[in-house]
Design a protein around this motif. Structure first.
Motif, PDB file in Angstrom:
ATOM      1  N   ASP A  26       0.990  -1.299  -0.129  1.00 58.94           N
ATOM      2  CA  ASP A  26      -0.267   0.086   0.118  1.00 58.94           C
ATOM      3  C   ASP A  26       1.377   0.939   0.329  1.00 58.94           C
ATOM      4  OD1 ASP A  26      -1.739   1.602   0.592  1.00 58.94           O
ATOM      5  OD2 ASP A  26      -3.064   1.121   2.467  1.00 58.94           O
ATOM      6  N   GLU A  27       1.014   1.737  -1.118  1.00 57.81           N
ATOM      7  CA  GLU A  27       2.343   2.624  -2.030  1.00 57.81           C
ATOM      8  C   GLU A  27       1.584   4.301   0.055  1.00 57.81           C
ATOM      9  OE1 GLU A  27       4.462   3.775  -5.341  1.00 57.81           O
ATOM     10  OE2 GLU A  27       2.555   4.558  -5.423  1.00 57.81           O
ATOM     11  N   ASP A  28       0.485   5.211  -1.272  1.00 58.02           N
ATOM     12  CA  ASP A  28       0.398   5.956   0.146  1.00 58.02           C
ATOM     13  C   ASP A  28       0.025   5.948   1.761  1.00 58.02           C
ATOM     14  OD1 ASP A  28      -0.432   7.800  -2.593  1.00 58.02           O
ATOM     15  OD2 ASP A  28      -2.759   6.572  -2.060  1.00 58.02           O
ATOM     16  N   HIS A  29       0.124   3.886   2.050  1.00 58.94           N
ATOM     17  CA  HIS A  29       0.092   4.451   3.303  1.00 58.94           C
ATOM     18  C   HIS A  29       1.428   3.938   4.257  1.00 58.94           C
ATOM     19  CE1 HIS A  29      -1.363   3.013   7.449  1.00 58.94           C
ATOM     20  NE2 HIS A  29      -0.477   1.812   7.624  1.00 58.94           N
ATOM     21  N   PHE A  30       2.077   3.709   2.996  1.00 60.22           N
ATOM     22  CA  PHE A  30       3.665   3.779   3.395  1.00 60.22           C
ATOM     23  C   PHE A  30       4.102   5.278   3.521  1.00 60.22           C
ATOM     24  CE2 PHE A  30       8.073   3.107   1.801  1.00 60.22           C
ATOM     25  CZ  PHE A  30       8.666   2.405   2.397  1.00 60.22           C
ATOM     26  N   ASN A  40       2.465   8.619   3.964  1.00 58.34           N
ATOM     27  CA  ASN A  40       1.798   9.169   4.830  1.00 58.34           C
ATOM     28  C   ASN A  40       2.117   8.409   5.928  1.00 58.34           C
ATOM     29  OD1 ASN A  40       0.444  10.564   2.933  1.00 58.34           O
ATOM     30  ND2 ASN A  40      -1.219   8.476   2.711  1.00 58.34           N
ATOM     31  N   THR A  41       2.253   7.089   6.749  1.00 56.29           N
ATOM     32  CA  THR A  41       2.940   6.887   7.387  1.00 56.29           C
ATOM     33  C   THR A  41       4.194   7.305   8.206  1.00 56.29           C
ATOM     34  OG1 THR A  41       1.354   4.746   7.819  1.00 56.29           O
ATOM     35  CG2 THR A  41       3.017   4.786   9.049  1.00 56.29           C
ATOM     36  N   LEU A  42       5.141   7.281   7.374  1.00 60.13           N
ATOM     37  CA  LEU A  42       6.337   7.477   7.720  1.00 60.13           C
ATOM     38  C   LEU A  42       6.508   8.942   7.711  1.00 60.13           C
ATOM     39  CD1 LEU A  42       8.394   4.345   6.247  1.00 60.13           C
ATOM     40  CD2 LEU A  42       7.983   4.643   8.445  1.00 60.13           C
ATOM     41  N   ALA A  43       5.240   9.722   7.084  1.00 61.04           N
ATOM     42  CA  ALA A  43       5.483  11.428   7.295  1.00 61.04           C
ATOM     43  C   ALA A  43       6.569  12.255   8.084  1.00 61.04           C
ATOM     44  CB  ALA A  43       4.700  11.552   6.625  1.00 61.04           C
ATOM     45  N   ASN A  44       7.144  11.410   9.318  1.00 67.61           N
ATOM     46  CA  ASN A  44       6.789  12.397  10.262  1.00 67.61           C
ATOM     47  C   ASN A  44       8.979  11.509  11.252  1.00 67.61           C
ATOM     48  OD1 ASN A  44       5.103  13.589  11.233  1.00 67.61           O
ATOM     49  ND2 ASN A  44       4.461  12.444  12.499  1.00 67.61           N
ATOM     50  N   ILE A  65       9.190  10.230   1.452  1.00 66.69           N
ATOM     51  CA  ILE A  65       9.302   9.872   0.444  1.00 66.69           C
ATOM     52  C   ILE A  65       8.092   9.667  -0.023  1.00 66.69           C
ATOM     53  CG2 ILE A  65       8.434   7.337  -0.381  1.00 66.69           C
ATOM     54  CD1 ILE A  65       8.764   6.656   2.918  1.00 66.69           C
ATOM     55  N   ILE A  66       9.298   9.573  -1.747  1.00 69.00           N
ATOM     56  CA  ILE A  66       8.071   9.690  -2.501  1.00 69.00           C
ATOM     57  C   ILE A  66       7.509   9.078  -4.179  1.00 69.00           C
ATOM     58  CG2 ILE A  66       9.724  12.706  -3.211  1.00 69.00           C
ATOM     59  CD1 ILE A  66      11.074  12.368  -5.351  1.00 69.00           C
ATOM     60  N   ALA A 116       3.745   0.893   8.730  1.00 70.84           N
ATOM     61  CA  ALA A 116       3.927   1.381   7.099  1.00 70.84           C
ATOM     62  C   ALA A 116       3.341   0.959   6.310  1.00 70.84           C
ATOM     63  CB  ALA A 116       4.995   2.518   7.565  1.00 70.84           C
ATOM     64  N   LEU A 117       4.237  -0.709   5.784  1.00 67.99           N
ATOM     65  CA  LEU A 117       4.681  -1.638   4.738  1.00 67.99           C
ATOM     66  C   LEU A 117       3.318  -2.582   4.915  1.00 67.99           C
ATOM     67  CD1 LEU A 117       6.434  -1.765   2.656  1.00 67.99           C
ATOM     68  CD2 LEU A 117       7.936  -3.468   3.450  1.00 67.99           C
ATOM     69  N   HIS A 118       2.103  -2.066   4.939  1.00 65.26           N
ATOM     70  CA  HIS A 118       1.129  -2.746   4.475  1.00 65.26           C
ATOM     71  C   HIS A 118       0.714  -3.975   3.714  1.00 65.26           C
ATOM     72  CE1 HIS A 118      -1.335  -0.992   8.180  1.00 65.26           C
ATOM     73  NE2 HIS A 118       0.004  -1.522   8.646  1.00 65.26           N
TER      74      HIS A 118
END
Length: 550
Positions: free
Chosen positions: A176-180, A182-186, A190-191, A260-262
Motif C-alpha cells: 500500500d504505497e500511500d499508506h507507506f 503517509n505513515t512515515l511522513a514524520n 518519501i516520494i 507502514a509496510l502494509h
C-alpha cells in the motif's frame, strides 16, 4: 425321595432360565450402546460436505499442473481423531495450541521526545531491492532507516524483477504505497518517483557494505552528497547492523515494518478471506514447507531424492550466476542442520509433538518439489492439508497466480494469523513471520531443532529407534524452549570474527526485543523480586549444606 428329586430338577431349570435371562439382557444392552455410538451405516469419522463461510462459492478446479494433494477436498474436523498407523499412544493435547507466556511484553515503537521531523533533504536515495518478498521487505525497512541517517529523500524502492522468481510486480502491486508514505511522513520524506529533471543526472551507485553501523553511513555514504544529488543503493538486503544503533533508529525500523509496510488492499482482502476459511476448521497450523525447487537447488540438499532429481538441482545451481557456492555436500549440510526438513520428516515431527491426524494444516509454500511422491507420507499422517489453491477458486486466485511475491504475501498473512507457525527451514520468510508474531504478542512459533531432529530420524530409519511415547517425549523436550517465548535477540556466536561474526547474529526482524518491545513495570518488578527470592533460597540452601559438612 421322589419329591426331593423333583425339587432338585426344578432348581436346575430355574438356574438355566436365570442364566439365559441375564445373557439376553447383556446382549440387548450391548446392541443399544453400539447403536447409540454409530446410529447410521456411515463409518465413524465420516464427514459431511465441507462448506466455507465465504462470499463466493469455492470451485475446486485444476490450477495449471498442480499436484493432487492441492486439489482434493479434505474433510473438516472429525468427531474423533481417525486411527493413524503411525501413532498408537495418546498424549495430552491441552497444551498443543496454548501460546507461550508473553510476560506482559508490548510493542513500544513511538519515537522518543528527542525525535524530530526530517530536516532539509541532502538529496535522493534510490533503492534496488533484491531477493524474494521477505528479503525485500526487510531491505525496504532498513533503507527507510538509512534515508533517515543520511538525511535523504527516499524514492519508492524498485522491487527485484530479475531474481529466480521473475516477478514483474511493482511496489504498488504488492504494498500500500500511500499508506507507506503517509505513515512515515514524520520520519522520512518519501516520494513515488525521482523528479524529471534528475532522471538523467549522474547517480552515485554503491553496494552498501553489509551489516553496517551508524558511522559507515554518516561518514562514507553521506559523504557522497558532495559529488552526487542522487545516491543509488544497488542492493538492500542486510545492509544495516542488527545491533548497536540509536534507539530511535531501531524503533523507526519497527514502525516501517509493522505499521507502514502494509500489503496492497487486494492482497490484504484475499489474505483475510483465506484466514477466515482456515478458521472455519478451528485452530490451525501454518507450515512453511520450504521444500521447493529453488531452495533445494540453492542449499544443495538432496536427502530422499532420486539421482535424477539431485542432478536436476545441481544443474540449476550451476547455471544460477548469483549463487556463489556450487559444490555442496548434501550429507554434511543435513547433519549440520542446514537443510529444510522433508515433508516426511515434518510428518514425523508433528506426530511426535502430539498433534492429532485431523489437525488442519495450511501449507505456506509454492510448488513442492516432486509433488505427490514427496508429499505422500505427510498426507497419510495429516490428511487435512490446505493451501491457497484449495481455499480459493481459480477465479479468486487468478490476479495473483503469475506474481510470486503476491502469492508469497498471501502465505505471509495466513502464517502470521495462524494459531501455531512451524517453519521447516529458517529462511527469510520464517524469520520475518517469527519476528512479526513476537511483535504481536509472542504467538506460538515452533522452531524445529533440525540438527538434533534429523539425527533421531536417521536412527528410526536405521532401526535403532521407533516412533512412540519415548521418541515423542524426546522430541517434546527438544522443543520445549523453542516455541516463541520472550527473550532478547541473540548476539554473535563466540569465536567468530569479521563478517562471519555479524552474519551469525540473530536478525533484527526475527526478534525485535528489546528495541521494540517493552515489559510492563509491574511484571518487571515482580520478575526482579522473584529472582531475588530464588537467589536467597539458593544461598540459604548453600549455607545449610556448608553447616552439614562442618
Amino acid at each position: 425321595m421322589l419329591k426331593r428329586r423333583q425339587r432338585a430338577l426344578l432348581l436346575v431349570v430355574l438356574r438355566k432360565l436365570l442364566t439365559c435371562a441375564i445373557c439376553a439382557i447383556a446382549l440387548v444392552a450391548l446392541f443399544s450402546v453400539h447403536g447409540h455410538v454409530f446410529p447410521s451405516s456411515k463409518l465413524p469419522g465420516a464427514s459431511e460436505p465441507l462448506k466455507f463461510p465465504s462470499q463466493h462459492e469455492i470451485k475446486y478446479q485444476r490450477v495449471g499442473a498442480e499436484q493432487s494433494w492441492k486439489q482434493e477436498l479434505v474433510p473438516p474436523h472429525f468427531s474423533k481423531p481417525p486411527v493413524s498407523p503411525h501413532k498408537k499412544w495418546s498424549l495430552d493435547t491441552s497444551k498443543l495450541w496454548k501460546p507461550p507466556p508473553n510476560r506482559d511484553f508490548f510493542p513500544c515503537i513511538d519515537p522518543s521526545p528527542n525525535h524530530t521531523a526530517p530536516a532539509e533533504s541532502q538529496g535522493y536515495l534510490l533503492v534496488h531491492t533484491n531477493g524474494g518478498l521477505n528479503q525485500m521487505r526487510a531491505g525496504i525497512c532498513d533503507m527507510v532507516a538509512v534515508a533517515r541517517i543520511i538525511n535523504a529523500t527516499l524514492v519508492i524502492p524498485e522491487l527485484d524483477k530479475r531474481s529466480f522468481w521473475q516477478d514483474s510486480s511493482n511496489f504498488s502491486d504488492v504494498f500500500d504505497e500511500d499508506h507507506f508514505i503517509n505513515t512515515l511522513a514524520n520520519d522520512v520524506k518519501i516520494i513515488k518517483k525521482l523528479p524529471e529533471e534528475l532522471a538523467t543526472a549522474t547517480k552515485g551507485t554503491r553496494q552498501f557494505k553489509s551489516w553496517s553501523g551508524l558511522e559507515y553511513y554518516l561518514n562514507e555514504i553521506a559523504g557522497m552528497w558532495e559529488d552526487y544529488e542522487v545516491i543509488r543503493a544497488a542492493k538492500s538486503d542486510s545492509r544495516l547492523a542488527n545491533n548497536h544503533l540509536p534507539p530511535d533508529i531501531q524503533k523507526l525500523r519497527c514502525r516501517a515494518c509493522y505499521q507502514a509496510l502494509h500489503f496492497a488492499p487486494h492482497i490484504e482482502a484475499m489474505g483475510k478471506l483465506l484466514v477466515e476459511r482456515m478458521r472455519s476448521h478451528g485452530p490451525y497450523i501454518a507450515l512453511h514447507l520450504r521444500y521447493e525447487k529453488d531452495m533445494l537447488a540453492f542449499s544443495g540438499c538432496t536427502h530422499g531424492l532420486s539421482p535424477a532429481e539431485a542432478d536436476e538441482l545441481r544443474i540449476i545451481r550451476e547455471n544460477t550466476e548469483y549463487w556463489k557456492v556450487k559444490e555442496i555436500n548434501s550429507t554434511e549440510q543435513r547433519h549440520k542442520g542446514y537443510c529444510p526438513l522433508t515433508p516426511k520428516e515434518v510428518g514425523i515431527l508433528l506426530t511426535a509433538l502430539g498433534y492429532p491426524s485431523n489437525t488442519p494444516i495450511y501449507i505456506a509454500a509454492g510448488e513442492i518439489y516432486g509433488g505427490d511422491s514427496h508429499m505422500a507420507d505427510l498426507q497419510s499422517r495429516f490428511p487435512m492439508l490446505m493451501s491457497k489453491e484449495k481455499l480459493a477458486s481459480v477465479e479468486e486466485l487468478e490476479p495473483f497466480l503469475s506474481h510470486a511475491s503476491q502469492m508469497a504475501a498471501l502465505d505471509y498473512i495466513v502464517s502470521v494469523e495462524s494459531d501455531v507457525f512451524i517453519p521447516s527451514y529458517s529462511g527469510n520468510m520464517a524469520r520475518a513471520v517469527e519476528g512479526h508474531r513476537r511483535f504481536l504478542g509472542h504467538r506460538k512459533t515452533i522452531s524445529p531443532d533440525r540438527k538434533a531432529f534429523v539425527r533421531l530420524v536417521d536412527k528410526i530409519e536405521q532401526g535403532i529407534l521407533r516412533e512412540g511415547r519415548k521418541f515423542s517425549n524426546r522430541i517434546i523436550e527438544l522443543h520445549r524452549r523453542r516455541q516463541g517465548s520472550p527473550r532478547k535477540r541473540k548476539g554473535p556466536i563466540k569465536g567468530t570474527k569479521g563478517t562471519d561474526r555479524l552474519r551469525s547474529e540473530e536478525a533484527f526482524y526475527e526478534n525485535p526485543l528489546p528495541d521494540c518491545l517493552c515489559q510492563s513495570q509491574r511484571t518487571s518488578v515482580s520478575t526482579d523480586a522473584s529472582r531475588q527470592i530464588i537467589q536467597h533460597i539458593g544461598q540459604s540452601s548453600a549455607d545449610k549444606t556448608a553447616l552439614r559438612k562442618q
